[in-house]
Design a protein around this motif. Sequence first.
Motif, short mmCIF file in Angstrom:
data_model
loop_
_atom_site.label_atom_id
_atom_site.label_comp_id
_atom_site.label_asym_id
_atom_site.label_seq_id
_atom_site.Cartn_x
_atom_site.Cartn_y
_atom_site.Cartn_z
N ARG A 133 49.65 -59.15 21.62
CA ARG A 133 50.35 -59.88 22.69
C ARG A 133 49.69 -61.21 23.00
O ARG A 133 50.36 -62.17 23.37
N VAL A 134 48.36 -61.28 22.83
CA VAL A 134 47.67 -62.54 23.13
C VAL A 134 47.49 -63.41 21.88
O VAL A 134 46.75 -64.39 21.89
N GLY A 135 48.17 -63.04 20.79
CA GLY A 135 48.17 -63.90 19.60
C GLY A 135 47.05 -63.63 18.62
O GLY A 135 46.71 -64.50 17.80
N VAL A 153 46.57 -71.88 25.36
CA VAL A 153 46.10 -70.84 26.28
C VAL A 153 46.91 -70.88 27.59
O VAL A 153 47.31 -69.84 28.12
N VAL A 154 47.18 -72.08 28.09
CA VAL A 154 47.98 -72.20 29.32
C VAL A 154 49.40 -71.69 29.10
O VAL A 154 49.96 -70.98 29.94
N ASN A 155 49.99 -72.00 27.95
CA ASN A 155 51.34 -71.49 27.64
C ASN A 155 51.35 -69.97 27.53
O ASN A 155 52.30 -69.32 27.97
N ASP A 158 53.61 -67.41 29.78
CA ASP A 158 54.47 -66.37 29.19
C ASP A 158 54.15 -64.99 29.75
O ASP A 158 55.04 -64.21 30.09
N LEU A 159 52.85 -64.70 29.86
CA LEU A 159 52.43 -63.40 30.37
C LEU A 159 52.84 -63.22 31.83
O LEU A 159 53.21 -62.13 32.27
N TYR A 199 50.86 -78.77 35.51
CA TYR A 199 51.75 -78.14 34.53
C TYR A 199 51.96 -76.66 34.82
O TYR A 199 53.04 -76.13 34.63
N ILE A 200 50.92 -75.98 35.30
CA ILE A 200 51.03 -74.52 35.47
C ILE A 200 51.28 -74.07 36.92
O ILE A 200 51.80 -72.99 37.15
#
Length: 311
Positions: A138-140, A191-193, A197-198, A218-219
Amino acid sequence: MTEEKLLEVKNLKQHFKTGRRQVVKAVDGISFDIYKGETFGLVGESGCGKSTTGRTIIRLYDATDGQVIFNGKDVHGKKSRGQLKEFNQKMQMIFQDPYASLNPRMTVMDIIAEGLDVHGLTKTPQERKARVEELLERVGLNKEHANRYPHEFSGGQRQRIGIARALAVNPEFIIADEPISALDVSIQAQVVNLLKDLQKEHGLTYLFIAHDLSMVKYISDRIGVMYFGKMVELADSEELYKNPIHPYTKSLLSAIPLPDPDYERNRKRIVYDPSQHDISEAPEFREVRPNHWVLCTTKEFETYKTEFQNK
């Protein structure tokens, strides 16, 4: 985002004794709320008290004074072991340094599964393994990474492992303490994206601590600006960037570089001078515009309001 408060910070103070008579007021009476499902950005220069705020909220430090209310319960009140366990499951932290925050002697499997083991969230070794592999993907990362050690990964990968560890116990609230400042610029946005998503998938609420204002915008839904242990300004993200009021916020914003050579050539840095404030009256946190709060004296409050009316 609902208007239901998940976290209330009331007049929080965190003072450290540095000598027999010397006290550092790292956090000096700040108050703010965080609503369910939102990202609250906390910004300021190094040493302003923002990381100490995060660590005090999650009980890594005992508060000197003030209250932290999470889901209607006092975080710093006396708790039984069962209550502490429940609280620790609901609130997790992602740390700044992905090199220091992972135990080098533990495999990735055991690092991520630590929370699962403590809270008894998996019944069998097979279930434990499956949950860790699911979190890694899930975290790539690949599930094959589970048997490796932290030193075998890059900074960005280690931070993903830290995110997977925080997610493992199904928390409601995550404090991200400068989670991207130690990473390469090219990795920061990834990492921010991932965090965004999470948040959508799991309905998470974040306290996102940083000194990089462009990434915070942005976040974050709302942003609080800290200066020397005090909250000096708090507003919606867009509002804060379009209409900064406090001179310190203006100074921080003027330091953000933009990818425009003409703008950069002529960019004027605003230098904040604390002595410009009237010290005959203690400043208070006041609402200058709807949902836009600034630490100011009565005289400054009237000036700020007039400035806005004339815009």
